[in-house]
Design an enzyme around this catalytic site. Structure first.
Site, PDB file in Angstrom:
ATOM      1  N   THR A  70       0.827  -1.174   0.030  1.00 51.73           N
ATOM      2  CA  THR A  70      -0.075   0.127  -0.111  1.00 51.73           C
ATOM      3  C   THR A  70       0.740   1.197   0.059  1.00 51.73           C
ATOM      4  O   THR A  70       0.453   2.511  -0.623  1.00 51.73           O
ATOM      5  CB  THR A  70      -0.953  -0.019   1.161  1.00 51.73           C
ATOM      6  OG1 THR A  70      -1.952  -1.068   1.169  1.00 51.73           O
ATOM      7  CG2 THR A  70      -1.710   1.177   1.409  1.00 51.73           C
ATOM      8  N   ASP A 129       1.238  -6.818  -4.337  1.00 53.61           N
ATOM      9  CA  ASP A 129       0.330  -6.596  -2.918  1.00 53.61           C
ATOM     10  C   ASP A 129       0.992  -7.791  -2.489  1.00 53.61           C
ATOM     11  O   ASP A 129       1.230  -8.936  -3.002  1.00 53.61           O
ATOM     12  CB  ASP A 129      -0.957  -6.861  -3.586  1.00 53.61           C
ATOM     13  CG  ASP A 129      -1.939  -6.844  -2.358  1.00 53.61           C
ATOM     14  OD1 ASP A 129      -2.904  -5.991  -2.522  1.00 53.61           O
ATOM     15  OD2 ASP A 129      -1.728  -7.588  -1.546  1.00 53.61           O
ATOM     16  N   THR A 158       1.628  -4.750   4.219  1.00 54.93           N
ATOM     17  CA  THR A 158       1.342  -4.924   5.534  1.00 54.93           C
ATOM     18  C   THR A 158       0.640  -6.445   5.643  1.00 54.93           C
ATOM     19  O   THR A 158       0.888  -7.148   6.681  1.00 54.93           O
ATOM     20  CB  THR A 158       0.413  -4.107   6.093  1.00 54.93           C
ATOM     21  OG1 THR A 158      -0.565  -3.726   5.749  1.00 54.93           O
ATOM     22  CG2 THR A 158       1.430  -2.694   6.515  1.00 54.93           C
ATOM     23  N   ASP A 159       0.009  -7.075   4.588  1.00 57.22           N
ATOM     24  CA  ASP A 159      -0.754  -8.044   4.817  1.00 57.22           C
ATOM     25  C   ASP A 159       0.310  -9.279   5.122  1.00 57.22           C
ATOM     26  O   ASP A 159      -0.229 -10.204   6.116  1.00 57.22           O
ATOM     27  CB  ASP A 159      -1.590  -8.560   3.559  1.00 57.22           C
ATOM     28  CG  ASP A 159      -2.668  -7.383   3.259  1.00 57.22           C
ATOM     29  OD1 ASP A 159      -2.962  -6.968   4.165  1.00 57.22           O
ATOM     30  OD2 ASP A 159      -3.051  -7.594   2.270  1.00 57.22           O
TER      31      ASP A 159
END
Ligand code: ASP
Length: 352
Positions: free
Chosen positions: A14, A68, A100-101
Site C-alpha cells: 500500500t 500486493d 502489511t498483509d
C-alpha cells in the site's frame, strides 16, 4: 562523520500504491514505481536531510514486479534474502518496503533464512499510500531509516529482522498484523518492543538478540508443504483426515483453543496419531492473540503430547509457519527437526 550506507528494497504494498485507473473513484489500489513513491520522500533525495545532515547514502532496488504482499510465497522470501546477501558487506543497514498483509510472515521467514545476521534489516510499509495527505508512510519510512542507519544517529543497532511501524520496532518473528486500518497495524503480543520512537528514540538493548558468532550467510532450504488450520467449536476429525492423507502435507500447525486445548474424541486423537505415525509433524499453537500453549494444563490438552504433538509455546502463527517451513527443509532426521522446533532459534519463542 563517516558515511552510513542504507540499502532499500522496494517490493510493493500500500505504501507505494495508487489507483489502477486514474481519476476513477474507488478504483482498486495497485503498486506504483519506486520513482513515484520516492518523490513523496524528499528527505531521502541526495540533497535531502539524511544525506546532507547525517551523511547517509542510499541505494535502491525494486522488485521487477511490484506486488500486493498477499501474492507472496516463500520464493519471495528467498528473493529478498538474496538481494540483501549480495550487498551485505557493502551496507550498514537494510530496509525492505513491503505490504502489511504478509509483512509478519516475511519478517519471520527471513529471520530463519539469515544465518548470523549482524546488521539491521527493517521491514516497513504503511496503512495509507504515501501520496495520501494523512498517510503514515513518511513516519514509518523515516523511522525505519533511523533504525537501519543507527550509526548515523548514535543509536544502539538492532541487528535483527524487525518490523518498524507506528513508532515501534518489533522483532519480526514476534509480530502480527493486528488491524486492517489502524495506524497501530502491528503488535508483538508476547515480547516487548525493541525500540520506541517518540520525541526521542529509545532502543531497549536488553530485549535485543546478542551478537551472533560466525559469518553471515543464507540457509534457503525450505519445505513449504506446511498447512495452518484453526479449530472451531464443532470441528470434526474428518476435516483433518484429508490433510493427513495428503502426501504433500509434511507439517500441520493447529491453532487450538486457549492454552492448547482441542476436542479429545477418539476420532480426532486417532487422526492425529495417524498423522504422527506417517511422518507428518504436528504442532499446536494458540488461536488467542496472546499467551502460550501449555500441553497438560487441562485434560483437554494432556492427551496430545503422548501421541507426538509438539507445543509451539507462545509463537505467533506467522513465526510457527515460517519456522516449520524452514526446519522441515533441513536435511536432518525427524527427531532432530522436532528438537529444533522446540528450541528457540531466533528469539521467536519463549518456552517455560
Ligand atoms: N494489500 C496490501 C499489501 O499487503 C496491504 C498493505 O500494504 O497495507 O500489499
Amino acid at each position: 562523520m563517516s558515511t552510513t550506507r542504507i540499502f532499500i528494497l522496494y517490493t510493493g504494498g500500500t505504501i507505494g500504491m495508487g489507483p489502477k485507473e486514474l481519476g476513477v473513484e474507488n478504483s482498486p489500489l495497485v503498486p506504483q514505481s519506486w520513482e513515484q513513491l520516492q518523490q513523496f520522500m524528499p528527505a531521502i533525495h541526495p540533497d535531502g536531510y539524511f544525506s546532507q545532515v547525517k551523511n547517509i547514502a542510499f541505494e535502491y532496488h525494486s522488485f521487477d514486479t511490484l506486488m500486493d504482499s498477499s501474492q507472496f510465497d516463500t520464493s519471495h522470501w528467498v528473493m529478498m534474502a538474496r538481494e540483501i546477501e549480495q550487498r551485505y558487506t557493502e551496507f550498514d543497514g537494510f530496509i525492505i518496503i513491503h505490504g502489511t498483509d504478509t509483512m509478519a510472515y516475511t519478517a519471520s521467514g527471513l529471520s530463519f533464512i539469515f544465518r548470523n545476521l549482524n546488521k539491521p534489516v527493517v521491514v516497513t510499509g504503511a496503512q495509507l499510500p504515501i501520496s495520501h495527505t494523512r498517510s503514515d508512510a513518511i513516519t514509518n519510512f523515516s523511522n525505519a531509516i533511523h533504525i537501519a542507519g543507527a550509526k548515523a544517529f548514535g543509536l544502539t543497532p538492532i541487528n535483527e529482522v524487525t518490523i518498524c511501524f507506528n513508532d515501534r520496532v518489533f522483532r519480526g518473528n514476534r509480530s502480527t498484523k493486528a488491524s486492517t486500518n489502524d495506524f497501530e497495524g502491528f503488535v508483538s503480543p508476547d515480547y516487548p518492543a525493541l525500540a520506541e520512537l517518540e520525541e526521542t528514540i529509545r532502543v531497549l538493548p536488553e530485549y535485543v538478540q546478542s551478537a551472533p558468532k560466525g559469518p553471515f550467510g543464507l540457509n534457503t532450504r525450505l519445505n513449504p508443504n506446511v498447512v495452518v488450520l484453526t479449530l472451531f467449536p464443532g470441528f470434526k476429525a474428518k476435516h483433518l483426515e484429508k490433510l493427513v492423507d495428503d502426501e504433500e502435507v509434511d507439517g500441520l500447525i493447529i491453532k487450538t483453543f486457549g492454552s492448547g486445548n482441542a476436542p479429545f474424541t477418539p476420532e480426532f486423537l486417532g487422526t492425529l496419531e495417524r498423522a504422527s505415525q506417517k511422518g507428518t509433524t504436528v504442532m499446536f499453537i494458540t488461536q488467542c492473540l496472546q499467551g502460550r500453549v501449555s500441553l497438560g494444563k487441562y485434560e483437554a490438552s494432556d492427551v496430545f503430547g503422548p501421541i507426538g504433538v509438539i507445543s509451539g509455546g507462545d509463537m505467533t502463527s506467522e513465526a510457527a509457519l515460517a519456522k516449520m517451513i524452514w526446519v522441515l527443509g533441513q536435511n536432518i532426521s525427524r527427531e532432530e527437526q522436532e528438537i529444533l522446533l522446540q528450541t528457540d532459534l531466533r528469539g521467536e519463542v519463549t518456552f517455560r
